[in-house]
Design a protein around this motif. Structure first.
Motif, PDB file in Angstrom:
ATOM      1  N   UNK A 177       0.830  -1.201   0.000  1.00 17.96           N
ATOM      2  CA  UNK A 177       0.000   0.000   0.000  1.00 17.96           C
ATOM      3  C   UNK A 177       0.869   1.258   0.000  1.00 17.96           C
ATOM      4  N   UNK A 178       1.930   1.260   0.799  1.00 22.33           N
ATOM      5  CA  UNK A 178       2.827   2.410   0.841  1.00 22.33           C
ATOM      6  C   UNK A 178       3.673   2.470  -0.422  1.00 22.33           C
ATOM      7  N   UNK A 179       4.100   1.318  -0.898  1.00 22.22           N
ATOM      8  CA  UNK A 179       4.902   1.262  -2.117  1.00 22.22           C
ATOM      9  C   UNK A 179       4.193   1.961  -3.266  1.00 22.22           C
ATOM     10  N   UNK A 180       2.902   1.730  -3.372  1.00 22.94           N
ATOM     11  CA  UNK A 180       2.138   2.314  -4.465  1.00 22.94           C
ATOM     12  C   UNK A 180       1.865   3.801  -4.281  1.00 22.94           C
ATOM     13  N   UNK A 181       2.178   4.345  -3.096  1.00 19.05           N
ATOM     14  CA  UNK A 181       1.916   5.762  -2.862  1.00 19.05           C
ATOM     15  C   UNK A 181       3.170   6.617  -2.939  1.00 19.05           C
ATOM     16  N   UNK A 182       4.318   5.982  -3.154  1.00 17.67           N
ATOM     17  CA  UNK A 182       5.591   6.690  -3.121  1.00 17.67           C
ATOM     18  C   UNK A 182       5.990   7.138  -4.509  1.00 17.67           C
ATOM     19  N   UNK A 183       6.451   8.343  -4.624  1.00 17.95           N
ATOM     20  CA  UNK A 183       7.027   8.817  -5.875  1.00 17.95           C
ATOM     21  C   UNK A 183       8.517   8.505  -5.869  1.00 17.95           C
ATOM     22  N   UNK A 184       8.946   7.711  -6.827  1.00 17.37           N
ATOM     23  CA  UNK A 184      10.347   7.319  -6.895  1.00 17.37           C
ATOM     24  C   UNK A 184      11.250   8.541  -6.996  1.00 17.37           C
ATOM     25  N   UNK A 188       7.443   2.330 -24.444  1.00 16.08           N
ATOM     26  CA  UNK A 188       7.122   3.363 -23.464  1.00 16.08           C
ATOM     27  C   UNK A 188       7.225   2.830 -22.037  1.00 16.08           C
ATOM     28  N   UNK A 189       6.641   1.653 -21.807  1.00 15.98           N
ATOM     29  CA  UNK A 189       6.693   1.063 -20.468  1.00 15.98           C
ATOM     30  C   UNK A 189       8.129   0.696 -20.109  1.00 15.98           C
ATOM     31  N   UNK A 190       8.891   0.175 -21.062  1.00 20.34           N
ATOM     32  CA  UNK A 190      10.276  -0.188 -20.770  1.00 20.34           C
ATOM     33  C   UNK A 190      11.107   1.017 -20.367  1.00 20.34           C
ATOM     34  N   UNK A 191      10.803   2.173 -20.940  1.00 20.68           N
ATOM     35  CA  UNK A 191      11.505   3.388 -20.504  1.00 20.68           C
ATOM     36  C   UNK A 191      11.156   3.703 -19.059  1.00 20.68           C
ATOM     37  N   UNK A 192       9.879   3.550 -18.711  1.00 20.40           N
ATOM     38  CA  UNK A 192       9.451   3.805 -17.336  1.00 20.40           C
ATOM     39  C   UNK A 192      10.153   2.851 -16.365  1.00 20.40           C
ATOM     40  N   UNK A 193      10.297   1.596 -16.756  1.00 18.86           N
ATOM     41  CA  UNK A 193      10.874   0.567 -15.888  1.00 18.86           C
ATOM     42  C   UNK A 193      12.402   0.529 -15.939  1.00 18.86           C
ATOM     43  N   UNK A 194      13.009   1.441 -16.712  1.00 21.71           N
ATOM     44  CA  UNK A 194      14.467   1.484 -16.846  1.00 21.71           C
ATOM     45  C   UNK A 194      15.016   0.123 -17.297  1.00 21.71           C
ATOM     46  N   UNK A 195      14.399  -0.411 -18.336  1.00 20.90           N
ATOM     47  CA  UNK A 195      14.767  -1.739 -18.816  1.00 20.90           C
ATOM     48  C   UNK A 195      16.198  -1.794 -19.335  1.00 20.90           C
ATOM     49  N   UNK A 196      16.743  -0.669 -19.757  1.00 22.82           N
ATOM     50  CA  UNK A 196      18.123  -0.678 -20.226  1.00 22.82           C
ATOM     51  C   UNK A 196      19.086  -0.988 -19.089  1.00 22.82           C
ATOM     52  N   UNK A 197      18.732  -0.585 -17.853  1.00 21.99           N
ATOM     53  CA  UNK A 197      19.585  -0.839 -16.693  1.00 21.99           C
ATOM     54  C   UNK A 197      19.254  -2.159 -16.014  1.00 21.99           C
ATOM     55  N   UNK A 247      -0.083   3.123 -17.217  1.00 20.13           N
ATOM     56  CA  UNK A 247      -0.504   3.556 -15.877  1.00 20.13           C
ATOM     57  C   UNK A 247      -0.068   2.586 -14.796  1.00 20.13           C
ATOM     58  N   UNK A 248      -0.122   1.291 -15.085  1.00 17.30           N
ATOM     59  CA  UNK A 248       0.289   0.287 -14.091  1.00 17.30           C
ATOM     60  C   UNK A 248       1.786   0.388 -13.830  1.00 17.30           C
ATOM     61  N   UNK A 249       2.565   0.657 -14.873  1.00 14.86           N
ATOM     62  CA  UNK A 249       4.018   0.804 -14.687  1.00 14.86           C
ATOM     63  C   UNK A 249       4.339   2.088 -13.927  1.00 14.86           C
ATOM     64  N   UNK A 250       3.663   3.168 -14.301  1.00 19.86           N
ATOM     65  CA  UNK A 250       3.895   4.445 -13.610  1.00 19.86           C
ATOM     66  C   UNK A 250       3.462   4.362 -12.158  1.00 19.86           C
ATOM     67  N   UNK A 251       2.372   3.629 -11.898  1.00 22.32           N
ATOM     68  CA  UNK A 251       1.913   3.482 -10.508  1.00 22.32           C
ATOM     69  C   UNK A 251       2.969   2.815  -9.653  1.00 22.32           C
ATOM     70  N   UNK A 252       3.701   1.875 -10.222  1.00 21.59           N
ATOM     71  CA  UNK A 252       4.785   1.225  -9.481  1.00 21.59           C
ATOM     72  C   UNK A 252       5.951   2.178  -9.280  1.00 21.59           C
ATOM     73  N   UNK A 253       6.364   2.833 -10.359  1.00 17.52           N
ATOM     74  CA  UNK A 253       7.589   3.620 -10.322  1.00 17.52           C
ATOM     75  C   UNK A 253       7.415   4.962  -9.639  1.00 17.52           C
ATOM     76  N   UNK A 254       6.263   5.621  -9.864  1.00 19.82           N
ATOM     77  CA  UNK A 254       6.077   6.966  -9.346  1.00 19.82           C
ATOM     78  C   UNK A 254       5.016   7.067  -8.270  1.00 19.82           C
ATOM     79  N   UNK A 255       4.186   6.056  -8.125  1.00 18.12           N
ATOM     80  CA  UNK A 255       3.184   6.096  -7.082  1.00 18.12           C
ATOM     81  C   UNK A 255       2.141   7.173  -7.259  1.00 18.12           C
ATOM     82  N   UNK A 256       1.818   7.491  -8.507  1.00 21.83           N
ATOM     83  CA  UNK A 256       0.788   8.531  -8.747  1.00 21.83           C
ATOM     84  C   UNK A 256      -0.569   8.079  -8.267  1.00 21.83           C
TER      85      UNK A 256
END
Length: 230
Positions: free
Chosen positions: A74-81, A177-186, A221-230
């Motif tokens: 619950x907290x993980x999803x509320x945090x902005x990376x 687009x999602x791979x950029x959000x998830x930093x797939x290159x790293x 949106x699901x990827x951004x919710x994980x990474x940024x917690x919007x």
């Protein structure tokens, strides 16, 4: 939870508080991956905000399989990376404290390297294209760096097939687009695990199975919710 100092360290505080429950809910493989990601975060230079953000995101990806109503999730999803970038030192120091407590406890199970290798083998078993096959789709040009690429000592570079449209097509735009959000290159392994594992935001199924079925904005949106917690 607000961005900033309470965000990254707050997640780690909750991981510490609920560690026994987290251990019970994760498989051995998932738990050992979490420990490995925590060690990487603890060893990240605290004066390198970008590196801390990447390492902290990798920890978050290990926790996404927790039940949707779990206190940590619950907290993980509320945090902005992005909030961790301004508090790199506290996040790294808190991780070091957490690991010190873990290593002071009872011995932890088996060979972390072997478990990580097993996780990578699982992802490598997913249908994939060779580097030559991908280059053919791009008429000899280099494929975009956003594609998930596994470097395999025996098979050479492998590109998970779900990223591409059927019938020899190009990658889905939403995948890039999602791979950029998830930093797939790293962290290609973490990004692939997100695509190929169940996702509570999307009804429990793996996002890769929903390409061309669910609207692109929902996947992003699901990827951004994980990474940024919007």
């Amino acid at each position: 939870m607000t961005p900033g100092e309470d965000s990254g360290t707050g997640v780690l505080d909750l991981v510490d508080e609920h560690l026994d429950d987290i251990r019970a809910r994760l498989t051995d493989e998932q738990y050992q991956l979490l420990l490995t990601r925590l060690r990487a975060l603890a060893g990240t230079p605290p004066d390198d905000p970008r590196a801390v953000v990447r390492a902290f995101q990798a920890v978050r990806l290990c926790l996404v399989s927790l039940p949707f109503d779990h206190p940590v999730r619950e907290v993980l999803d509320s945090v902005r990376l992005a909030g961790t970038a301004s508090v790199s030192a506290p996040v790294v120091l808190r991780t070091q404290d957490l690991l010190a407590r873990l290593t002071a406890g009872p011995p932890r199970p088996p060979d972390t390297a072997a478990i990580i290798a097993a996780a990578e083998r699982r992802l490598l078993h997913a249908p994939a294209l060779s580097a030559a096959e991908v280059r053919t789709r791009y008429r000899g040009s280099a494929p975009p760096p956003e594609l998930i690429r596994f470097a395999d000592a025996e098979l050479g570079d492998r590109y998970p097939e779900f990223q591409f449209k059927p019938g020899g097509g190009a990658p889905y735009g939403v995948v890039l687009e999602v791979n950029r959000v998830l930093l797939a290159d790293a962290d290609p392994w973490g990004a692939a695990d997100w695509w190929l594992s169940g996702n509570a935001w999307l009804g429990g199924g793996p996002p890769a199975a929903l390409l061309g079925i669910r609207p692109d904005r929902e996947l992003v949106g699901a990827a951004v919710a994980l990474v940024e917690g919007d």
